[in-house]
Design a protein around this motif. Structure first.
Motif, PDB file in Angstrom:
ATOM      1  N   LYS A 189      32.053  36.698  29.816  1.00  0.00           N
ATOM      2  CA  LYS A 189      32.594  38.033  29.541  1.00  0.00           C
ATOM      3  C   LYS A 189      32.729  38.837  30.830  1.00  0.00           C
ATOM      4  CE  LYS A 189      29.548  39.346  26.449  1.00  0.00           C
ATOM      5  NZ  LYS A 189      28.845  40.136  25.394  1.00  0.00           N
ATOM      6  N   LEU A 190      31.705  38.785  31.653  1.00  0.00           N
ATOM      7  CA  LEU A 190      31.733  39.534  32.911  1.00  0.00           C
ATOM      8  C   LEU A 190      32.835  39.023  33.832  1.00  0.00           C
ATOM      9  CD1 LEU A 190      27.884  39.733  33.569  1.00  0.00           C
ATOM     10  CD2 LEU A 190      29.379  41.600  32.824  1.00  0.00           C
ATOM     11  N   ALA A 191      32.977  37.698  33.907  1.00  0.00           N
ATOM     12  CA  ALA A 191      33.994  37.109  34.783  1.00  0.00           C
ATOM     13  C   ALA A 191      35.396  37.447  34.297  1.00  0.00           C
ATOM     14  CB  ALA A 191      33.801  35.594  34.855  1.00  0.00           C
ATOM     15  N   ALA A 192      35.609  37.365  32.994  1.00  0.00           N
ATOM     16  CA  ALA A 192      36.942  37.638  32.446  1.00  0.00           C
ATOM     17  C   ALA A 192      37.374  39.077  32.717  1.00  0.00           C
ATOM     18  CB  ALA A 192      36.954  37.351  30.951  1.00  0.00           C
ATOM     19  N   ALA A 193      36.427  39.984  32.723  1.00  0.00           N
ATOM     20  CA  ALA A 193      36.757  41.391  32.965  1.00  0.00           C
ATOM     21  C   ALA A 193      37.276  41.631  34.380  1.00  0.00           C
ATOM     22  CB  ALA A 193      35.525  42.255  32.715  1.00  0.00           C
ATOM     23  N   GLN A 194      36.961  40.709  35.296  1.00  0.00           N
ATOM     24  CA  GLN A 194      37.386  40.844  36.688  1.00  0.00           C
ATOM     25  C   GLN A 194      38.528  39.895  37.055  1.00  0.00           C
ATOM     26  OE1 GLN A 194      36.001  43.238  38.598  1.00  0.00           O
ATOM     27  NE2 GLN A 194      34.751  43.805  36.831  1.00  0.00           N
ATOM     28  N   SER A 195      39.039  39.119  36.095  1.00  0.00           N
ATOM     29  CA  SER A 195      39.989  38.048  36.385  1.00  0.00           C
ATOM     30  C   SER A 195      41.408  38.404  35.993  1.00  0.00           C
ATOM     31  CB  SER A 195      39.578  36.768  35.632  1.00  0.00           C
ATOM     32  OG  SER A 195      38.268  36.375  35.978  1.00  0.00           O
ATOM     33  N   GLN A 196      42.356  37.801  36.675  1.00  0.00           N
ATOM     34  CA  GLN A 196      43.766  37.937  36.354  1.00  0.00           C
ATOM     35  C   GLN A 196      44.304  36.728  35.605  1.00  0.00           C
ATOM     36  OE1 GLN A 196      45.315  40.909  37.023  1.00  0.00           O
ATOM     37  NE2 GLN A 196      43.239  41.460  37.663  1.00  0.00           N
ATOM     38  N   GLY A 197      43.548  35.641  35.623  1.00  0.00           N
ATOM     39  CA  GLY A 197      43.984  34.407  34.979  1.00  0.00           C
ATOM     40  C   GLY A 197      42.981  33.308  35.250  1.00  0.00           C
ATOM     41  N   PRO A 198      43.297  32.053  34.865  1.00  0.00           N
ATOM     42  CA  PRO A 198      42.337  30.962  35.010  1.00  0.00           C
ATOM     43  C   PRO A 198      41.870  30.723  36.439  1.00  0.00           C
ATOM     44  CG  PRO A 198      44.112  30.322  33.538  1.00  0.00           C
ATOM     45  CD  PRO A 198      44.521  31.628  34.146  1.00  0.00           C
ATOM     46  N   GLY A 199      42.776  30.890  37.413  1.00  0.00           N
ATOM     47  CA  GLY A 199      42.384  30.630  38.795  1.00  0.00           C
ATOM     48  C   GLY A 199      41.319  31.583  39.287  1.00  0.00           C
ATOM     49  N   SER A 200      41.554  32.870  39.116  1.00  0.00           N
ATOM     50  CA  SER A 200      40.563  33.851  39.558  1.00  0.00           C
ATOM     51  C   SER A 200      39.323  33.817  38.677  1.00  0.00           C
ATOM     52  CB  SER A 200      41.173  35.251  39.583  1.00  0.00           C
ATOM     53  OG  SER A 200      41.678  35.614  38.309  1.00  0.00           O
ATOM     54  N   PHE A 201      39.474  33.378  37.424  1.00  0.00           N
ATOM     55  CA  PHE A 201      38.307  33.298  36.553  1.00  0.00           C
ATOM     56  C   PHE A 201      37.263  32.337  37.111  1.00  0.00           C
ATOM     57  CE2 PHE A 201      35.836  31.337  33.188  1.00  0.00           C
ATOM     58  CZ  PHE A 201      35.323  32.448  32.528  1.00  0.00           C
ATOM     59  N   GLN A 202      37.700  31.199  37.644  1.00  0.00           N
ATOM     60  CA  GLN A 202      36.743  30.230  38.181  1.00  0.00           C
ATOM     61  C   GLN A 202      35.889  30.865  39.273  1.00  0.00           C
ATOM     62  OE1 GLN A 202      38.037  25.943  38.485  1.00  0.00           O
ATOM     63  NE2 GLN A 202      40.061  26.897  38.401  1.00  0.00           N
ATOM     64  N   MET A 203      36.518  31.608  40.155  1.00  0.00           N
ATOM     65  CA  MET A 203      35.789  32.270  41.221  1.00  0.00           C
ATOM     66  C   MET A 203      34.861  33.345  40.662  1.00  0.00           C
ATOM     67  SD  MET A 203      37.370  34.412  44.433  1.00  0.00           S
ATOM     68  CE  MET A 203      38.136  35.624  43.339  1.00  0.00           C
ATOM     69  N   GLN A 204      35.372  34.145  39.733  1.00  0.00           N
ATOM     70  CA  GLN A 204      34.571  35.220  39.165  1.00  0.00           C
ATOM     71  C   GLN A 204      33.404  34.683  38.348  1.00  0.00           C
ATOM     72  OE1 GLN A 204      34.772  38.316  39.897  1.00  0.00           O
ATOM     73  NE2 GLN A 204      36.738  38.352  40.990  1.00  0.00           N
ATOM     74  N   MET A 205      33.581  33.511  37.732  1.00  0.00           N
ATOM     75  CA  MET A 205      32.502  32.922  36.943  1.00  0.00           C
ATOM     76  C   MET A 205      31.315  32.572  37.831  1.00  0.00           C
ATOM     77  SD  MET A 205      31.618  32.144  33.843  1.00  0.00           S
ATOM     78  CE  MET A 205      30.482  31.123  32.915  1.00  0.00           C
ATOM     79  N   LEU A 206      31.579  31.995  38.986  1.00  0.00           N
ATOM     80  CA  LEU A 206      30.487  31.681  39.914  1.00  0.00           C
ATOM     81  C   LEU A 206      29.778  32.952  40.358  1.00  0.00           C
ATOM     82  CD1 LEU A 206      32.056  28.897  42.171  1.00  0.00           C
ATOM     83  CD2 LEU A 206      30.353  28.611  40.360  1.00  0.00           C
ATOM     84  N   ASP A 207      30.538  33.988  40.652  1.00  0.00           N
ATOM     85  CA  ASP A 207      29.935  35.251  41.061  1.00  0.00           C
ATOM     86  C   ASP A 207      29.100  35.850  39.925  1.00  0.00           C
ATOM     87  OD1 ASP A 207      31.094  34.995  43.522  1.00  0.00           O
ATOM     88  OD2 ASP A 207      32.645  36.518  43.197  1.00  0.00           O
ATOM     89  N   ALA A 208      29.607  35.752  38.701  1.00  0.00           N
ATOM     90  CA  ALA A 208      28.874  36.307  37.558  1.00  0.00           C
ATOM     91  C   ALA A 208      27.559  35.567  37.336  1.00  0.00           C
ATOM     92  CB  ALA A 208      29.744  36.250  36.303  1.00  0.00           C
TER      93      ALA A 208
END
Length: 273
Positions: free
Chosen positions: A235-254
């Protein structure tokens, strides 16, 4: 028995303190993803497949992941050898039956690994999507590759049947996550973008192993902790993502930034009566 949310917070704090080592026999597609996810959360990964070194690796490890995503005859032999060693050494075994039902090889291998653990009396965990869990239990015979054609709600009966048959905990991922063990929990977190990113289920499995490697003084399934972490971080990663590519990066950060207090406050968990 403490509130499940406090259990989740305590488990994440303990993981961050102890940095458990997880041996992963996993598929080529996700090795980098799962290693980074384990590191981000605070665990220590090693990707080991060699028959010759497996006993040494398991001696120092806290848990073993067997992920059948890329199978051939050699991999199957290595997986069976590792499973036997793990249960003999009383190390938690977490099985991800990727694509179970898509081929006889995947279905038979998954069931053989379950039988190895059952025969040696070791408690283990199966973590899969709805179609994989239903195929493993025999409720359905085919799937669409590694993707689920079923909802997790439809797989609850199959998960309960596997728990009775093998004595294992079963974690079913989907829009609702189900954790089936001595008690049954549901979690309603995550985000709809997660199935669009390869390896999310494999990451779920690897994190389950990290929690399984911790001392289970008050036993709730380690799958409950991993489901909570994946859902809240998603949920936290998706809130910061523009799509699947940025989600992968945001997921690690989350995963890296998630605190025990944030996990307990954000998770949507309930127990089935």
């Amino acid at each position: 028995m403490k509130d499940p949310r406090q259990y989740l917070a305590d488990q994440l704090a303990l993981l961050r303190q102890t940095h458990p080592l997880v041996v992963n026999i996993t598929n080529y597609v996700v090795m980098n993803n799962t290693a980074n996810a384990l590191l981000a959360l605070g665990a220590s990964p090693i990707m080991a497949h060699s028959h010759e070194e497996m006993e040494e690796m398991l001696t120092i490890a806290g848990a073993l992941v067997i992920n059948i995503g890329t199978l051939d005859r050699q991999w199957v032999a290595r997986m069976k050898h590792a499973a036997q060693l793990a249960v003999q050494m009383n190390k938690p075994l977490i099985l991800d039956p990727v694509g179970c039902g898509a081929s006889d090889l995947r279905t038979h291998t998954s069931r053989e690994l379950c039988e190895i653990a059952k025969a040696l009396g070791q408690k283990f965990i199966v973590r899969g999507n709805a179609s994989e869990i239903m195929a493993l239990s025999g409720e359905i015979r085919s799937t669409k590759g590694v993707d689920s054609l079923e909802s997790s709600d439809n797989a609850l009966g199959a998960a309960m049947a596997l728990h009775r048959q093998y004595g294992c905990d079963v974690v079913v991922s989907g829009e609702t996550d189900y954790v089936v063990g001595r008690r049954i929990f549901t979690l309603h977190d995550g985000h709809e973008i997660m199935p669009r990113v390869t390896g999310m289920g494999c990451t779920f499995t690897a994190l389950t192993a990290a929690f399984a490697a911790l001392p289970q003084q008050e036993y709730l399934s380690p799958g409950l902790a991993s489901a909570a972490v994946m859902g809240v971080a998603g949920k936290l990663a998706a809130a910061q993502s523009q799509g699947p590519g940025s989600f992968q990066m945001q997921m690690l950060d989350a995963l890296y930034q998630l605190t025990p207090e944030q996990l307990a406050a954000s998770v949507t968990v309930s127990e089935l009566s």
